[in-house]
Write a protein that holds these residues in place. Structure first.
Motif, mmCIF file in Angstrom:
data_model
loop_
_atom_site.group_PDB
_atom_site.id
_atom_site.type_symbol
_atom_site.label_atom_id
_atom_site.label_comp_id
_atom_site.label_asym_id
_atom_site.label_seq_id
_atom_site.Cartn_x
_atom_site.Cartn_y
_atom_site.Cartn_z
ATOM 1 N N ILE A 237 53.718 34.076 42.154
ATOM 2 C CA ILE A 237 52.915 34.948 41.593
ATOM 3 C C ILE A 237 51.395 34.562 41.189
ATOM 4 O O ILE A 237 51.432 33.589 40.501
ATOM 5 C CB ILE A 237 53.548 36.070 40.641
ATOM 6 N N GLY A 238 50.279 35.417 41.075
ATOM 7 C CA GLY A 238 48.990 34.882 40.840
ATOM 8 C C GLY A 238 48.384 36.000 40.466
ATOM 9 O O GLY A 238 48.477 37.082 40.728
ATOM 10 N N PHE A 239 47.093 35.573 39.706
ATOM 11 C CA PHE A 239 46.212 36.529 39.448
ATOM 12 C C PHE A 239 44.714 35.730 39.439
ATOM 13 O O PHE A 239 44.564 34.788 39.166
ATOM 14 C CB PHE A 239 46.119 37.008 37.918
ATOM 15 N N CYS A 240 43.572 36.696 40.027
ATOM 16 C CA CYS A 240 42.367 36.271 39.915
ATOM 17 C C CYS A 240 41.224 37.453 39.309
ATOM 18 O O CYS A 240 41.415 38.403 39.776
ATOM 19 C CB CYS A 240 41.961 35.865 41.370
ATOM 20 N N SER A 241 40.590 36.879 38.450
ATOM 21 C CA SER A 241 39.677 38.071 37.939
ATOM 22 C C SER A 241 38.540 38.497 39.030
ATOM 23 O O SER A 241 37.996 39.478 38.512
ATOM 24 C CB SER A 241 39.086 37.376 36.678
ATOM 25 N N HIS A 242 38.339 37.625 39.697
ATOM 26 C CA HIS A 242 36.941 37.736 40.799
ATOM 27 C C HIS A 242 35.765 37.655 40.234
ATOM 28 O O HIS A 242 34.808 37.977 40.873
ATOM 29 C CB HIS A 242 37.198 39.213 41.563
ATOM 30 N N LEU A 243 35.926 37.014 39.034
ATOM 31 C CA LEU A 243 34.587 36.807 38.428
ATOM 32 C C LEU A 243 34.694 35.140 38.057
ATOM 33 O O LEU A 243 35.573 34.676 37.339
ATOM 34 C CB LEU A 243 34.579 37.507 36.985
ATOM 35 N N PRO A 244 33.830 34.277 38.411
ATOM 36 C CA PRO A 244 33.699 32.980 38.328
ATOM 37 C C PRO A 244 34.129 32.358 36.901
ATOM 38 O O PRO A 244 35.067 31.403 37.048
ATOM 39 C CB PRO A 244 32.491 32.449 38.958
ATOM 40 N N ALA A 245 33.741 32.874 35.877
ATOM 41 C CA ALA A 245 33.690 32.420 34.604
ATOM 42 C C ALA A 245 34.390 33.210 33.640
ATOM 43 O O ALA A 245 34.233 32.963 32.369
ATOM 44 C CB ALA A 245 32.357 31.690 34.099
ATOM 45 N N THR A 246 34.965 34.484 33.755
ATOM 46 C CA THR A 246 35.413 35.463 33.059
ATOM 47 C C THR A 246 36.720 35.529 33.318
ATOM 48 O O THR A 246 37.287 36.102 34.251
ATOM 49 C CB THR A 246 34.545 36.791 33.249
ATOM 50 N N VAL A 247 37.514 35.300 32.110
ATOM 51 C CA VAL A 247 39.126 35.508 32.191
ATOM 52 C C VAL A 247 39.443 37.005 32.053
ATOM 53 O O VAL A 247 39.020 37.683 31.271
ATOM 54 C CB VAL A 247 39.728 34.808 31.072
#
Length: 265
Positions: A237-247
């Motif tokens: 499982i994984g997650f990506c915010s799609h914002l380079p430097a924003t968690v």
């Protein structure tokens, strides 16, 4: 001028050269920056800029922690996003929480936080998923994913669910190649509806995805893709915010992971 990550791209305060060099030598340096340098190609879509593929030769080694977390063997910042990701497991709730930045899981390389298990043969994986922050970027995504390696450009098959509710079955057919996908949008009066539960199954070289919108039994969603993985490979499982430097954050609960096809439930 093309920008690149690393010490040459950062805007340093006026400190001694020796201190700068010693900090740049540390792999944790990017975590310490309050405003990490983001190259143009990694910016999300806007009125003046559309995200484009990274340079063909751009890679960053993944940060890997081979320490078990719940049912998974370890976790990794695939592609080492500018801000380091993290994950936790609540034993009482059987719930995984993943925090991650990362510009995308797309094109010819990825940036996301990944909880993985090394497996071979057939696989069934399913989970309930949620986005705790209702105001996150629309293109953020929770993913169920099968990858050949932990490198940022690995061959992979991915079920991704975006913050808008859009679901896709995506594949990178070979290491370093471009991703392609089949997109499924609920549209109309159901636009923005989020699936309650999602699943992915590998049966031989066939990979298919499954969806439950409102708690009904998981059912296959669209046709499978054909993709061969050499064992062992990585499933998780994984997650990506799609914002380079924003968690941002994705939550997975009631996770089922079986070394057998036909167990997505």
């Amino acid at each position: 001028m093309k920008r690149s990550f690393g010490c040459s791209a950062a805007k340093f305060s006026r400190v001694s050269l020796l201190l700068t060099l010693s900090v740049c030598a540390s792999p944790l340096f990017l975590q310490a920056q309050s405003n990490p340098a983001v190259p143009d190609w990694a910016l999300p879509g806007s009125a003046t800029h559309k995200q484009v593929p990274p340079p063909a030769d751009f890679h960053r080694p993944s940060r890997i922690e081979n320490k078990s977390i719940g049912i998974f063997d370890g976790q990794a910042d695939v592609g080492s996003a500018l801000v380091q990701g993290s994950a936790s497991y609540d034993q009482a709730l059987k719930q995984y929480t993943i925090h991650s930045a990362g510009y995308n899981i797309w094109y010819q390389r990825d940036e996301f936080h990944f909880l993985y298990k090394k497996m071979s043969g057939d696989v069934s994986l399913a989970a309930d998923t949620t986005f705790p922050d209702p105001n996150g970027y629309n293109d953020r995504k929770v993913v169920l994913i099968i990858r050949q390696t932990l490198e940022d450009d690995s061959k992979e098959a991915m079920l991704g669910m975006h913050g808008t509710g859009m679901i896709h079955l995506a594949e990178r057919p070979e290491k370093g190649s471009q991703m392609s996908d089949m997109q499924f949008r609920f549209g109309g009066t159901m636009n923005g509806v989020m699936a309650q539960r999602i699943g992915i199954e590998k049966k031989g070289d066939q990979v298919a995805i499954f969806v439950s919108l409102k708690g009904e039994p998981l059912h296959q969603f669209g046709p499978p893709v054909t993709l061969h993985f050499d064992g062992p490979f990585y499933v998780g499982i994984g997650f990506c915010s799609h914002l380079p430097a924003t968690v941002d954050t994705g939550v997975f609960s009631k996770v089922v992971l079986e070394n057998e096809a036909g167990k997505v439930e």
